[in-house]
Design a protein around this motif. Structure first.
Motif, PDB file in Angstrom:
ATOM      1  N   LYS A   1     -42.672  73.710  22.707  1.00  9.37           N
ATOM      2  CA  LYS A   1     -41.926  72.531  22.300  1.00  9.37           C
ATOM      3  C   LYS A   1     -40.622  72.974  21.642  1.00  9.37           C
ATOM      4  O   LYS A   1     -40.616  73.863  20.802  1.00  9.37           O
ATOM      5  CB  LYS A   1     -42.766  71.725  21.305  1.00  9.37           C
ATOM      6  N   ASN A   2     -39.519  72.345  22.040  1.00 12.84           N
ATOM      7  CA  ASN A   2     -38.227  72.688  21.448  1.00 12.84           C
ATOM      8  C   ASN A   2     -38.170  72.246  19.998  1.00 12.84           C
ATOM      9  O   ASN A   2     -38.512  71.112  19.667  1.00 12.84           O
ATOM     10  CB  ASN A   2     -37.105  72.007  22.229  1.00 12.84           C
ATOM     11  N   GLN A   3     -37.724  73.149  19.133  1.00 12.28           N
ATOM     12  CA  GLN A   3     -37.633  72.819  17.706  1.00 12.28           C
ATOM     13  C   GLN A   3     -36.373  73.420  17.103  1.00 12.28           C
ATOM     14  O   GLN A   3     -35.904  74.486  17.538  1.00 12.28           O
ATOM     15  CB  GLN A   3     -38.843  73.364  16.952  1.00 12.28           C
ATOM     16  N   VAL A   4     -35.856  72.733  16.096  1.00  8.01           N
ATOM     17  CA  VAL A   4     -34.724  73.219  15.317  1.00  8.01           C
ATOM     18  C   VAL A   4     -35.110  73.108  13.849  1.00  8.01           C
ATOM     19  O   VAL A   4     -35.462  72.022  13.379  1.00  8.01           O
ATOM     20  CB  VAL A   4     -33.453  72.394  15.604  1.00  8.01           C
ATOM     21  N   GLU A   5     -35.068  74.234  13.148  1.00 12.87           N
ATOM     22  CA  GLU A   5     -35.424  74.271  11.737  1.00 12.87           C
ATOM     23  C   GLU A   5     -34.185  74.630  10.928  1.00 12.87           C
ATOM     24  O   GLU A   5     -33.442  75.544  11.301  1.00 12.87           O
ATOM     25  CB  GLU A   5     -36.507  75.331  11.480  1.00 12.87           C
ATOM     26  N   GLN A   6     -33.989  73.919   9.835  1.00 11.34           N
ATOM     27  CA  GLN A   6     -32.818  74.190   9.002  1.00 11.34           C
ATOM     28  C   GLN A   6     -33.249  74.528   7.586  1.00 11.34           C
ATOM     29  O   GLN A   6     -34.244  74.009   7.081  1.00 11.34           O
ATOM     30  CB  GLN A   6     -31.884  72.975   8.977  1.00 11.34           C
ATOM     31  N   SER A   7     -32.449  75.378   6.963  1.00 13.16           N
ATOM     32  CA  SER A   7     -32.692  75.714   5.565  1.00 13.16           C
ATOM     33  C   SER A   7     -31.371  75.979   4.856  1.00 13.16           C
ATOM     34  O   SER A   7     -30.387  76.380   5.500  1.00 13.16           O
ATOM     35  CB  SER A   7     -33.601  76.941   5.469  1.00 13.16           C
ATOM     36  N   PRO A   8     -31.269  75.740   3.545  1.00 16.45           N
ATOM     37  CA  PRO A   8     -32.313  75.066   2.793  1.00 16.45           C
ATOM     38  C   PRO A   8     -32.361  73.579   3.138  1.00 16.45           C
ATOM     39  O   PRO A   8     -31.502  73.068   3.830  1.00 16.45           O
ATOM     40  CB  PRO A   8     -31.862  75.297   1.353  1.00 16.45           C
ATOM     41  N   GLN A   9     -33.347  72.903   2.628  1.00 17.14           N
ATOM     42  CA  GLN A   9     -33.461  71.463   2.846  1.00 17.14           C
ATOM     43  C   GLN A   9     -32.356  70.742   2.082  1.00 17.14           C
ATOM     44  O   GLN A   9     -31.792  69.762   2.546  1.00 17.14           O
ATOM     45  CB  GLN A   9     -34.828  70.994   2.377  1.00 17.14           C
ATOM     46  N   SER A  10     -32.064  71.258   0.884  1.00 21.97           N
ATOM     47  CA  SER A  10     -30.988  70.686   0.085  1.00 21.97           C
ATOM     48  C   SER A  10     -30.352  71.789  -0.749  1.00 21.97           C
ATOM     49  O   SER A  10     -30.955  72.841  -0.988  1.00 21.97           O
ATOM     50  CB  SER A  10     -31.500  69.567  -0.818  1.00 21.97           C
ATOM     51  N   LEU A  11     -29.119  71.520  -1.173  1.00 21.49           N
ATOM     52  CA  LEU A  11     -28.340  72.544  -1.859  1.00 21.49           C
ATOM     53  C   LEU A  11     -27.327  71.860  -2.764  1.00 21.49           C
ATOM     54  O   LEU A  11     -26.676  70.888  -2.341  1.00 21.49           O
ATOM     55  CB  LEU A  11     -27.620  73.394  -0.814  1.00 21.49           C
ATOM     56  N   ILE A  12     -27.218  72.367  -3.987  1.00 19.43           N
ATOM     57  CA  ILE A  12     -26.201  71.864  -4.911  1.00 19.43           C
ATOM     58  C   ILE A  12     -25.293  73.032  -5.278  1.00 19.43           C
ATOM     59  O   ILE A  12     -25.781  74.090  -5.689  1.00 19.43           O
ATOM     60  CB  ILE A  12     -26.837  71.274  -6.183  1.00 19.43           C
ATOM     61  N   ILE A  13     -23.990  72.855  -5.115  1.00 22.14           N
ATOM     62  CA  ILE A  13     -23.039  73.915  -5.467  1.00 22.14           C
ATOM     63  C   ILE A  13     -21.868  73.320  -6.240  1.00 22.14           C
ATOM     64  O   ILE A  13     -21.619  72.111  -6.189  1.00 22.14           O
ATOM     65  CB  ILE A  13     -22.506  74.655  -4.225  1.00 22.14           C
ATOM     66  N   LEU A  14     -21.170  74.185  -6.961  1.00 21.02           N
ATOM     67  CA  LEU A  14     -19.991  73.749  -7.701  1.00 21.02           C
ATOM     68  C   LEU A  14     -18.777  73.701  -6.781  1.00 21.02           C
ATOM     69  O   LEU A  14     -18.643  74.525  -5.861  1.00 21.02           O
ATOM     70  CB  LEU A  14     -19.725  74.701  -8.870  1.00 21.02           C
ATOM     71  N   GLU A  15     -17.935  72.756  -7.045  1.00 25.66           N
ATOM     72  CA  GLU A  15     -16.685  72.638  -6.285  1.00 25.66           C
ATOM     73  C   GLU A  15     -15.928  73.959  -6.298  1.00 25.66           C
ATOM     74  O   GLU A  15     -15.828  74.622  -7.348  1.00 25.66           O
ATOM     75  CB  GLU A  15     -15.822  71.532  -6.888  1.00 25.66           C
ATOM     76  N   GLY A  16     -15.438  74.341  -5.141  1.00 27.88           N
ATOM     77  CA  GLY A  16     -14.674  75.582  -5.031  1.00 27.88           C
ATOM     78  C   GLY A  16     -15.508  76.759  -4.551  1.00 27.88           C
ATOM     79  O   GLY A  16     -14.959  77.767  -4.081  1.00 27.88           O
ATOM     80  N   LYS A  17     -16.834  76.636  -4.672  1.00 25.89           N
ATOM     81  CA  LYS A  17     -17.712  77.728  -4.245  1.00 25.89           C
ATOM     82  C   LYS A  17     -17.945  77.664  -2.728  1.00 25.89           C
ATOM     83  O   LYS A  17     -17.752  76.640  -2.086  1.00 25.89           O
ATOM     84  CB  LYS A  17     -19.058  77.655  -4.965  1.00 25.89           C
ATOM     85  N   ASN A  18     -18.387  78.792  -2.193  1.00 23.96           N
ATOM     86  CA  ASN A  18     -18.746  78.880  -0.778  1.00 23.96           C
ATOM     87  C   ASN A  18     -20.240  78.682  -0.622  1.00 23.96           C
ATOM     88  O   ASN A  18     -21.011  78.894  -1.574  1.00 23.96           O
ATOM     89  CB  ASN A  18     -18.368  80.244  -0.196  1.00 23.96           C
ATOM     90  N   CYS A  19     -20.661  78.300   0.562  1.00 20.72           N
ATOM     91  CA  CYS A  19     -22.098  78.225   0.834  1.00 20.72           C
ATOM     92  C   CYS A  19     -22.352  78.451   2.320  1.00 20.72           C
ATOM     93  O   CYS A  19     -21.444  78.323   3.152  1.00 20.72           O
ATOM     94  CB  CYS A  19     -22.680  76.875   0.410  1.00 20.72           C
ATOM     95  N   THR A  20     -23.599  78.820   2.609  1.00 22.50           N
ATOM     96  CA  THR A  20     -23.996  79.066   3.989  1.00 22.50           C
ATOM     97  C   THR A  20     -25.295  78.344   4.278  1.00 22.50           C
ATOM     98  O   THR A  20     -26.268  78.473   3.535  1.00 22.50           O
ATOM     99  CB  THR A  20     -24.177  80.578   4.249  1.00 22.50           C
ATOM    100  N   LEU A  21     -25.297  77.599   5.355  1.00 20.74           N
ATOM    101  CA  LEU A  21     -26.472  76.851   5.792  1.00 20.74           C
ATOM    102  C   LEU A  21     -27.045  77.522   7.033  1.00 20.74           C
ATOM    103  O   LEU A  21     -26.295  78.011   7.875  1.00 20.74           O
ATOM    104  CB  LEU A  21     -26.080  75.399   6.115  1.00 20.74           C
ATOM    105  N   GLN A  22     -28.362  77.509   7.144  1.00 19.29           N
ATOM    106  CA  GLN A  22     -29.020  78.246   8.221  1.00 19.29           C
ATOM    107  C   GLN A  22     -29.704  77.311   9.221  1.00 19.29           C
ATOM    108  O   GLN A  22     -30.172  76.231   8.865  1.00 19.29           O
ATOM    109  CB  GLN A  22     -30.078  79.183   7.651  1.00 19.29           C
ATOM    110  N   CYS A  23     -29.765  77.791  10.448  1.00 14.39           N
ATOM    111  CA  CYS A  23     -30.422  77.036  11.521  1.00 14.39           C
ATOM    112  C   CYS A  23     -31.153  78.025  12.428  1.00 14.39           C
ATOM    113  O   CYS A  23     -30.548  79.001  12.900  1.00 14.39           O
ATOM    114  CB  CYS A  23     -29.379  76.256  12.315  1.00 14.39           C
ATOM    115  N   ASN A  24     -32.434  77.808  12.621  1.00 19.41           N
ATOM    116  CA  ASN A  24     -33.208  78.603  13.568  1.00 19.41           C
ATOM    117  C   ASN A  24     -33.722  77.671  14.650  1.00 19.41           C
ATOM    118  O   ASN A  24     -34.155  76.550  14.345  1.00 19.41           O
ATOM    119  CB  ASN A  24     -34.400  79.258  12.870  1.00 19.41           C
ATOM    120  N   TYR A  25     -33.717  78.131  15.882  1.00 21.82           N
ATOM    121  CA  TYR A  25     -34.132  77.235  16.964  1.00 21.82           C
ATOM    122  C   TYR A  25     -35.056  77.940  17.948  1.00 21.82           C
ATOM    123  O   TYR A  25     -35.007  79.156  18.112  1.00 21.82           O
ATOM    124  CB  TYR A  25     -32.924  76.655  17.692  1.00 21.82           C
ATOM    125  N   THR A  26     -35.891  77.149  18.538  1.00 24.04           N
ATOM    126  CA  THR A  26     -36.718  77.599  19.649  1.00 24.04           C
ATOM    127  C   THR A  26     -36.526  76.577  20.748  1.00 24.04           C
ATOM    128  O   THR A  26     -37.380  75.720  20.968  1.00 24.04           O
ATOM    129  CB  THR A  26     -38.199  77.711  19.263  1.00 24.04           C
TER     130      THR A  26
END
Lengths: 113, 114
Positions: A1-26
């Protein structure tokens, strides 16, 4: 079955900071991978689309990467702004048609002062 | 910049009633789509439409659903006899072509079935 998983579920960061969101798929066969930004109560807005042969694509302060071998993608946001607060959805296509799109549940990003 | 529009923004209806959700896709687009998103869940594909006929539909798009392009601009989704589980946000989208083409989403119609 095709699936897409993302992490984190939620994220809080300060203005001006960088962030990276992840995605894994099958998802098979892989056609393309899209990142969308969805503000609360609004429709998704396309940020990037990447095919198998692309491993990086930028759209302003958003940079998406794709590793088709490990079936992973990331979305990097540079110098975050309050307006970046939204859900970011990874969508993978198993073919050229809409029915082959598999949506992730999204990462909810909140940018604070 | 051209955008997809949807009306109404919110709709409340009684179970068993018929509802029609309306969309105006971007004018030079040829492919139209309906998606739904149940609160807190993933976006799900319902149906795609091209050249005045359904191209593809998902398992969700059963006989109670229908789509129509009644004129040159509107694209509608009709739910004949609404159920409680039809409560969701319904998004219309359009694209110039199929394949690796950006789909432009409308702002959605929030449907609540009581």
């Amino acid at each position: 079955k095709n699936q897409v998983e993302q992490s984190p579920q939620s994220l809080i960061i300060l203005e001006g900071k960088n962030c990276t969101l992840q995605c894994n798929y099958t998802v098979s066969p892989f056609s393309n991978l899209r990142w969308y930004k969805q503000d609360t109560g609004r429709g998704p807005v396309s940020l990037t689309i990447m095919t198998f042969s692309e491993n990086t694509k930028s759209n302003g302060r958003y940079t998406a990467t794709l590793d088709a071998d490990t079936k992973q993608s990331s979305l990097h946001i540079t110098a975050s702004q309050l307006s970046d607060s939204a859900s970011y959805i990874c969508v993978v296509s198993a073919g050229g048609t809409a029915s082959k799109l598999t949506f992730g549940t999204g990462t909810r990003l909140q940018v604070t002062l | 910049e051209p955008e997809v529009t949807q009306t109404p923004s919110h709709q409340v209806t009684q179970m068993g009633q018929e509802v029609i959700l309306r969309c105006v896709p971007i004018s030079n687009h040829l492919y139209f789509y309906w998606y739904r998103q149940i609160l807190g869940q993933k976006v799900e594909f319902l149906v795609s439409f091209y050249n005045n006929e359904i191209s593809e539909k998902s398992e969700i798009f059963d006989d109670q659903f229908s789509v129509e392009r009644p004129d040159g601009s509107n694209f509608t989704l009709k739910i004949r006899s609404t159920k409680l589980e039809d409560s969701a946000m319904y998004f219309c989208a359009s694209s110039v072509r199929l394949g690796g083409e950006t789909q432009y989403f409308g702002p959605g119609t929030r449907l609540l079935v009581l």
